[in-house]
Design an enzyme around this catalytic site. Structure first.
Site, short mmCIF file in Angstrom:
data_model
loop_
_atom_site.label_atom_id
_atom_site.label_comp_id
_atom_site.label_asym_id
_atom_site.label_seq_id
_atom_site.Cartn_x
_atom_site.Cartn_y
_atom_site.Cartn_z
N LYS A 12 44.48 -11.67 -58.64
CA LYS A 12 43.10 -12.12 -58.44
C LYS A 12 42.27 -11.83 -59.68
CE LYS A 12 41.12 -7.84 -57.88
NZ LYS A 12 40.06 -7.24 -58.72
N ASP A 136 40.41 -3.87 -51.80
CA ASP A 136 40.74 -5.21 -52.28
C ASP A 136 41.63 -5.98 -51.31
OD1 ASP A 136 39.25 -5.27 -54.57
OD2 ASP A 136 40.92 -4.90 -55.94
#
Length: 294
Positions: A12, A136
């Site tokens: 990401k 996350d």
């Protein structure tokens, strides 16, 4: 008999990361726009009598400190499953990079166990388990770009009018031979002046303005207030980023707590000269990867 399963675990990028303050529980509140990449790890899972993990990268721990095994234990508790699984991780996402590799692998493990165990969790319960594993982790549950809030556990899809400006965008991701510890980065941010944080009202205003403007390019949302503490200690980062701005007209930023950085590449722009500049500055140990936002 349940067949083995292989799942992609994407990296990401934090395109917009505003740390807005420290919470009473020691975590930090944030507002972030995150996009996943078409580059990442692959997690192979097959049924077994107990949980175990091996990895293509010998530097990756295969013990209970690894988020894959933590995810497996959490899944077993949440579903009251008494089985096991053997995991093999093809590791491509570098560690200590701010690219979410460990968190993505953990979510891939949760998804894999849903198939291997034939047990399932409702979406809300799955999100709760993911949030317990790490801030996350929840962002890897939905498809497409997302907005994160709270300490990261509040995740919603980025509105389509903005998400469409991100999908398919070509990026170059690069990391020096060293990583940056996430706890260290947050501690350095907290130790700074109050101005180290961005007020949540300002963060939300910036985000809302970008989402509402159909002409605003992806580059217009780029921001990361974790850069100053990292750049103050690791000067190789800002020196190279400034070079890429001046020589190639790029708009490079750091992702998350670093040390990985990224920049959008326009159209058919040749990547080779940029790679050459990165390796000249950071050496042959530098990680460089072209990818697209998904």
């Amino acid at each position: 008999m349940v067949s083995p399963i292989s799942l992609f675990a994407p990296a990401k990028l934090n395109l917009f990361l505003a740390i807005t303050g420290r919470r009473k529980d020691g975590f930090h509140d944030l507002v972030s726009v995150v996009a996943k990449l078409d580059f990442g790890d692959t997690l192979h899972t097959e049924p077994a009598d107990a949980f175990s993990l091996t990895c293509s990268d010998p530097a990756v721990p295969g013990d209970e400190s690894n988020l894959v095994l933590k995810a497996a234990r959490a899944f077993a508790v949440a579903t009251q499953w008494e089985g096991g699984a053997r995991f093999y991780l093809e590791k491509r996402i570098p560690m200590g990079a701010g690219l979410g590799g460990g968190s993505s692998d953990a979510v891939a493990a949760l998804r894999a166990l849903t198939s291997v165990s034939t047990r399932s969790l409702e979406p809300e319960s799955l999100a709760q388990v993911a949030a317990q594993l790490g801030s996350d982790c929840p962002l890897f549950l939905p498809n497409g770009p997302v907005i994160m809030r709270g300490r990261g556990e509040q995740v919603e899809a980025l509105p389509e009018r903005a998400a469409g400006r991100l999908r398919g965008r070509r990026v170059i991701v690069f990391k020096p031979g060293f990583g940056i510890s996430t706890p260290w980065a947050y501690a350095r941010l907290a130790a700074g002046k109050p101005a180290s944080y961005l007020l949540v009202a300002e963060a939300e205003a910036r985000l809302a303005a970008w989402v509402a403007d159909p002409e605003a390019p992806a580059e217009a949302i780029l921001f990361n207030n974790m850069e100053p503490p990292a750049f103050a200690k690791f000067v190789a980062l800002p020196v190279l980023l400034e070079q890429l701005r001046s020589e190639f007209g790029l708009a490079p930023r750091m992702s998350g707590s670093g040390s990985a950085c990224f920049a959008f590449l326009d159209g058919q722009m040749a990547m080779a000269p940029v790679v050459e500049a990165i390796r000249a500055a950071w050496g042959v140990s530098a990680f460089v990867q072209e990818a697209r936002l998904s």
